[in-house]
Design a protein around this motif. Sequence first.
Motif, PDB file in Angstrom:
ATOM      1  N   SER A  81       2.660   2.811   0.137  1.00 48.18           N
ATOM      2  CA  SER A  81       2.404   1.966   1.085  1.00 48.18           C
ATOM      3  C   SER A  81       1.261   2.452   1.838  1.00 48.18           C
ATOM      4  CB  SER A  81       3.520   1.739   1.952  1.00 48.18           C
ATOM      5  OG  SER A  81       3.219   0.789   2.852  1.00 48.18           O
ATOM      6  N   ALA A  82      -0.161   1.765   1.995  1.00 47.93           N
ATOM      7  CA  ALA A  82      -1.203   2.391   2.428  1.00 47.93           C
ATOM      8  C   ALA A  82      -1.305   1.963   4.055  1.00 47.93           C
ATOM      9  CB  ALA A  82      -2.257   1.821   1.845  1.00 47.93           C
ATOM     10  N   ASP A  83      -2.085   2.942   4.692  1.00 47.58           N
ATOM     11  CA  ASP A  83      -2.483   2.512   6.219  1.00 47.58           C
ATOM     12  C   ASP A  83      -3.455   1.480   6.213  1.00 47.58           C
ATOM     13  OD1 ASP A  83      -4.616   4.027   5.158  1.00 47.58           O
ATOM     14  OD2 ASP A  83      -4.843   5.216   7.169  1.00 47.58           O
ATOM     15  N   PRO A  84      -3.961   0.952   7.297  1.00 47.48           N
ATOM     16  CA  PRO A  84      -4.797   0.056   7.418  1.00 47.48           C
ATOM     17  C   PRO A  84      -6.225   0.280   6.834  1.00 47.48           C
ATOM     18  CG  PRO A  84      -3.733   0.065   9.318  1.00 47.48           C
ATOM     19  CD  PRO A  84      -3.178   1.364   8.545  1.00 47.48           C
ATOM     20  N   SER A  85      -6.616   1.723   6.913  1.00 48.35           N
ATOM     21  CA  SER A  85      -8.028   1.836   6.316  1.00 48.35           C
ATOM     22  C   SER A  85      -7.741   1.988   4.592  1.00 48.35           C
ATOM     23  CB  SER A  85      -8.275   3.201   7.062  1.00 48.35           C
ATOM     24  OG  SER A  85      -7.552   4.239   6.649  1.00 48.35           O
ATOM     25  N   GLY A  86      -6.485   2.231   4.251  1.00 46.49           N
ATOM     26  CA  GLY A  86      -6.617   2.492   3.052  1.00 46.49           C
ATOM     27  C   GLY A  86      -6.930   3.734   2.192  1.00 46.49           C
ATOM     28  N   THR A  87      -6.950   4.681   3.391  1.00 50.16           N
ATOM     29  CA  THR A  87      -7.484   6.303   2.918  1.00 50.16           C
ATOM     30  C   THR A  87      -6.066   6.961   2.800  1.00 50.16           C
ATOM     31  OG1 THR A  87      -7.818   6.839   5.373  1.00 50.16           O
ATOM     32  CG2 THR A  87      -9.779   6.136   4.193  1.00 50.16           C
ATOM     33  N   VAL A 124       9.531   2.233   1.313  1.00 59.37           N
ATOM     34  CA  VAL A 124       8.564   2.836   2.506  1.00 59.37           C
ATOM     35  C   VAL A 124       7.638   1.679   2.837  1.00 59.37           C
ATOM     36  CG1 VAL A 124       6.722   4.330   2.903  1.00 59.37           C
ATOM     37  CG2 VAL A 124       8.549   4.974   1.450  1.00 59.37           C
ATOM     38  N   SER A 125       7.346   1.696   4.049  1.00 58.30           N
ATOM     39  CA  SER A 125       6.279   0.351   4.595  1.00 58.30           C
ATOM     40  C   SER A 125       5.495   0.967   5.662  1.00 58.30           C
ATOM     41  CB  SER A 125       7.144  -0.805   4.883  1.00 58.30           C
ATOM     42  OG  SER A 125       5.849  -2.014   4.965  1.00 58.30           O
ATOM     43  N   TRP A 126       4.166   1.111   5.562  1.00 61.60           N
ATOM     44  CA  TRP A 126       3.432   1.626   6.798  1.00 61.60           C
ATOM     45  C   TRP A 126       2.922   0.234   7.455  1.00 61.60           C
ATOM     46  CZ3 TRP A 126       0.202   6.551   5.697  1.00 61.60           C
ATOM     47  CH2 TRP A 126      -0.283   6.767   7.089  1.00 61.60           C
ATOM     48  N   THR A 438       0.199  -2.338  -4.272  1.00 65.02           N
ATOM     49  CA  THR A 438       0.015  -2.594  -2.674  1.00 65.02           C
ATOM     50  C   THR A 438      -1.503  -2.647  -2.521  1.00 65.02           C
ATOM     51  OG1 THR A 438       0.555  -1.944  -0.609  1.00 65.02           O
ATOM     52  CG2 THR A 438       0.175  -0.111  -2.364  1.00 65.02           C
ATOM     53  N   ASP A 439      -1.929  -3.384  -1.528  1.00 65.25           N
ATOM     54  CA  ASP A 439      -3.525  -3.230  -1.129  1.00 65.25           C
ATOM     55  C   ASP A 439      -3.746  -1.870  -0.256  1.00 65.25           C
ATOM     56  OD1 ASP A 439      -1.921  -4.777   0.553  1.00 65.25           O
ATOM     57  OD2 ASP A 439      -3.832  -5.281   1.718  1.00 65.25           O
ATOM     58  N   ALA A 440      -4.714  -1.614  -0.153  1.00 71.88           N
ATOM     59  CA  ALA A 440      -5.184  -0.317   0.583  1.00 71.88           C
ATOM     60  C   ALA A 440      -6.484  -0.568   0.983  1.00 71.88           C
ATOM     61  CB  ALA A 440      -5.203   1.015  -0.302  1.00 71.88           C
ATOM     62  N   GLY A 441      -6.628  -1.255   1.923  1.00 72.02           N
ATOM     63  CA  GLY A 441      -8.016  -1.615   2.644  1.00 72.02           C
ATOM     64  C   GLY A 441      -8.680  -2.319   1.485  1.00 72.02           C
ATOM     65  N   PRO A 442      -9.904  -1.749   0.993  1.00 71.89           N
ATOM     66  CA  PRO A 442     -10.718  -2.640   0.030  1.00 71.89           C
ATOM     67  C   PRO A 442     -10.229  -2.306  -1.314  1.00 71.89           C
ATOM     68  CG  PRO A 442     -12.012  -0.644   0.726  1.00 71.89           C
ATOM     69  CD  PRO A 442     -10.575  -0.644   1.761  1.00 71.89           C
ATOM     70  N   ILE A 457       1.121   7.544  -8.892  1.00 73.31           N
ATOM     71  CA  ILE A 457       0.402   6.710  -8.039  1.00 73.31           C
ATOM     72  C   ILE A 457      -1.215   6.839  -8.469  1.00 73.31           C
ATOM     73  CG2 ILE A 457      -0.095   5.839  -5.853  1.00 73.31           C
ATOM     74  CD1 ILE A 457       2.547   6.872  -4.817  1.00 73.31           C
ATOM     75  N   TRP A 458      -1.729   5.589  -8.631  1.00 75.39           N
ATOM     76  CA  TRP A 458      -3.194   5.542  -9.092  1.00 75.39           C
ATOM     77  C   TRP A 458      -3.965   4.749  -7.764  1.00 75.39           C
ATOM     78  CZ3 TRP A 458      -0.238   7.375 -12.640  1.00 75.39           C
ATOM     79  CH2 TRP A 458      -0.674   8.363 -13.631  1.00 75.39           C
ATOM     80  N   TRP A 459      -4.977   4.917  -7.535  1.00 76.45           N
ATOM     81  CA  TRP A 459      -5.858   4.234  -6.520  1.00 76.45           C
ATOM     82  C   TRP A 459      -7.025   3.608  -7.316  1.00 76.45           C
ATOM     83  CZ3 TRP A 459     -10.744   5.162  -4.554  1.00 76.45           C
ATOM     84  CH2 TRP A 459     -11.227   6.630  -4.944  1.00 76.45           C
ATOM     85  N   LEU A 460      -7.243   2.464  -7.074  1.00 74.97           N
ATOM     86  CA  LEU A 460      -8.323   1.554  -7.886  1.00 74.97           C
ATOM     87  C   LEU A 460      -9.615   1.310  -6.811  1.00 74.97           C
ATOM     88  CD1 LEU A 460      -8.676   0.016 -10.394  1.00 74.97           C
ATOM     89  CD2 LEU A 460      -7.759  -1.966  -9.449  1.00 74.97           C
ATOM     90  N   PRO A 461     -10.555   2.078  -7.239  1.00 79.08           N
ATOM     91  CA  PRO A 461     -11.833   1.638  -6.304  1.00 79.08           C
ATOM     92  C   PRO A 461     -12.286   0.379  -6.657  1.00 79.08           C
ATOM     93  CG  PRO A 461     -11.964   4.026  -7.491  1.00 79.08           C
ATOM     94  CD  PRO A 461     -10.646   3.085  -7.909  1.00 79.08           C
ATOM     95  N   GLY A 462     -13.010  -0.063  -6.189  1.00 73.56           N
ATOM     96  CA  GLY A 462     -13.538  -1.655  -6.598  1.00 73.56           C
ATOM     97  C   GLY A 462     -14.424  -1.454  -7.663  1.00 73.56           C
ATOM     98  N   GLY A 463     -14.099  -2.349  -8.968  1.00 71.40           N
ATOM     99  CA  GLY A 463     -14.450  -2.530 -10.082  1.00 71.40           C
ATOM    100  C   GLY A 463     -14.517  -1.322 -10.834  1.00 71.40           C
ATOM    101  N   ALA A 464     -13.581  -0.275 -10.772  1.00 71.78           N
ATOM    102  CA  ALA A 464     -13.777   0.853 -11.399  1.00 71.78           C
ATOM    103  C   ALA A 464     -12.278   1.176 -12.162  1.00 71.78           C
ATOM    104  CB  ALA A 464     -14.220   2.035 -10.490  1.00 71.78           C
ATOM    105  N   ASN A 465     -12.171   1.938 -12.960  1.00 64.15           N
ATOM    106  CA  ASN A 465     -10.833   2.080 -13.653  1.00 64.15           C
ATOM    107  C   ASN A 465      -9.753   2.996 -12.664  1.00 64.15           C
ATOM    108  OD1 ASN A 465     -11.484   1.055 -16.092  1.00 64.15           O
ATOM    109  ND2 ASN A 465     -12.381   2.752 -16.882  1.00 64.15           N
TER     110      ASN A 465
END
Length: 743
Positions: A81-87, A124-126, A438-442, A457-465
């Motif tokens: 679960s991400a914080d509002p900024s997604g960082t 868990v939930s931020w 879950t969404d993490a900002g952008p 856990i993986w994070w997904l940058p915009g338009g990337a793998n």
Amino acid sequence: MAADARNLTGETLAVRPPDAGTTGAGRPPAAHPGRTAPPSPPPPDGRTAAFAAPARVPLPDASGPRDATTRLIAHGCWYPSADPSGTQAAFICDRGGVPQLWAGPVDGEAVRLLDDGPDPVTEVSWSPDGRWIAYTTAPGGGEHTRVLCVRPDGSDRHILAGAEPGSSAHLGCWAHDGSALAVTVAVPTAVPAPEATAEAAPPGPADAHLPAHWQGRTGGTGLLGPAPHTDPGPALPSGLLTVGTTALGAPGGRTAPAAGFGDGLSAYLVDPDGAAAPVLLAVEKDAATLRVCDLSRDGAFALLRRGPRGRREAVVLRTADHEPTCVVPVADGDPWIGGFSPRADTLWLRSNVHREFAVLLAAALDPRGRVRGWSVGAARENSDLELLRCARDGTFAVLAWNVRGMSEVEVLDTGTSGAGTGPPRSVALPHEVVTRVTDAGPRLLLALSGSRRRPGIWWLPGGANPVRTPWSSRDEDAVPPGRPPVRPVPLRPTARDGLRLNGWYYRAPGRGPGEPAPCVIHLHGGPEDQERPVLDPLYHEILGRGLDVFAPDVRGSSGYGRSFVDADLGRGRLAAIDDVADCAAHAVLAGLADPARLAVMGRSYGGYLTFASLVWHPDLFRTGVAVCGMSDLGTFFEGTEPWIAQSAAHKYGHPERDRELLRALSPMSRIDALRAPVLAVHGEHDTNVPPGESEQFVRAARERGVPAELLTLYDEGHEFLRADNRRLFRRAAADWLQRHLGT
């Protein structure tokens, strides 16, 4: 299911005689709420405990740098679960040997432990404002849970709900401004009289202390009521939904007839700061489930999920007057069923109403919360929509599809209006199964599992793998060096009545393609669970002993449509027992398994099928290992948690009306047919399937001269969550199977 630690030790099997009970020296027996303990005195205001608001209980701070006592290389991370900024992300990790709450940057390694307590963390939930992290723990590893909150730096940790003896609390959603958290409290007591319900007000400060959009909502505490299925429905000639619904309550406090063996469930909005009184949203008597899945931005509407498995419903509740404005059936599986658009003019739902497979439904809502019309936002042929996540800003929704056990993920642009704006975009996945999105900002956070790695856990940058987070274990660390994980192959057996089944076959390393091997038929729980191609340390242990594993989906499993899920209802369960034998026969006829060296094993419902297979097909299997399985459906209903009984009645039969059916389906009714040695394994705090279910089967087997042993795991419930216990279980089960099957 939590990931497990590497198998680095070799504990011997510890067995306790079944007559000795499930408590060790110096350990009190696990109390069963509402049955073994004396009733609590009524509160001074005359309201029953079922309607008492949750109490805030402060706990010691966990601020500052903290780390686990033991660092496991092959650890798992899940439920992000991400914080509002997604960082930053909060997540569950078992690197300390038990699932615990951790947090850290998604692109850095500086993670911190926020709760080093012994109780496993389950959710868990931020908060949307970033000030709090809410999470759920299971004291003693049992079925009763608590909801806690902690600051991101580890300070101000406290219990929000579930601290009262005999109660249990479940996590709901946050208000979109972070001012309140929804929780559901279960207390096994009777519901108050209607007039008491209607007049009662939660204790605490006056509602003037609540955030502005919650003021005026503390006085009316009505029961959640039924709404007729008369909303415009999708894909129906009449344009109406006509699915029947059991009414569990009515506005104003009058309850409808109920099964009589459930708990009272109360849904509240709780201020994590403790400055405002809890707000009672809804109450249900004799309820199986009740969860607040979303709140509209202005707090005018709540989306609730209720009902037993196989009969789940989404309810839109108008919070000002507690009036349900929409009730529609939704799919089983993930409890987070959907959400509102930012203006609450569209409701997104994961539903299989009038369909074999779950799809994305969109309901257009009027200002009063009533449905104007339905549309299908996304659908796939022969595939369930398994996970649905609506972005906080309402601009997109993430869809995870179950394609015969494998996951495929898409992102659907919805726009701020909530209407789909184009075809979904596919997301490439590095591993087979997605367990949470879950969404993490952008960007997005994905919890992934695969046949050759631990959960991560993986994070997904915009338009990337997708990019693996640095604190998730590497693929190469999944198992000890020298023996890589086995990638399973799909098999499709045919049952004796012609029904097509499915499963995954794991071949032991070094076994020739034409060489029949000793084989373990492993059966999942549920029954609605599904076998997925993910790394299971138990399978890895068994395969390392030279034994194959065949993990089938017999009738009743999810992932293959509603008809397949319902095919085991009533006396159809006898056909499910035969499915086990038919799967074994398929493995033999395919030249994979040795017919003289077959074993059956399973957990929970799979444990029931193990007991049943040993007495319905006594000459087929050389041995069996039943883990937390039911042996007598009558005693199971007597001992299980009330809300579990409420759900189980739909699957197995009602404990009173269907008593003869339950007796006919119970392995204990055929115990005289048992021939094969059996090992039963149970957690001492299991109140889902009480340990007595294993004890009575082992005792009866011994009385008939059949070798039987019982392994009780301390400090565990229905799920085995502690690394040392899981390791002991794995080795004990593999030792037993190897001894009786040989290699």
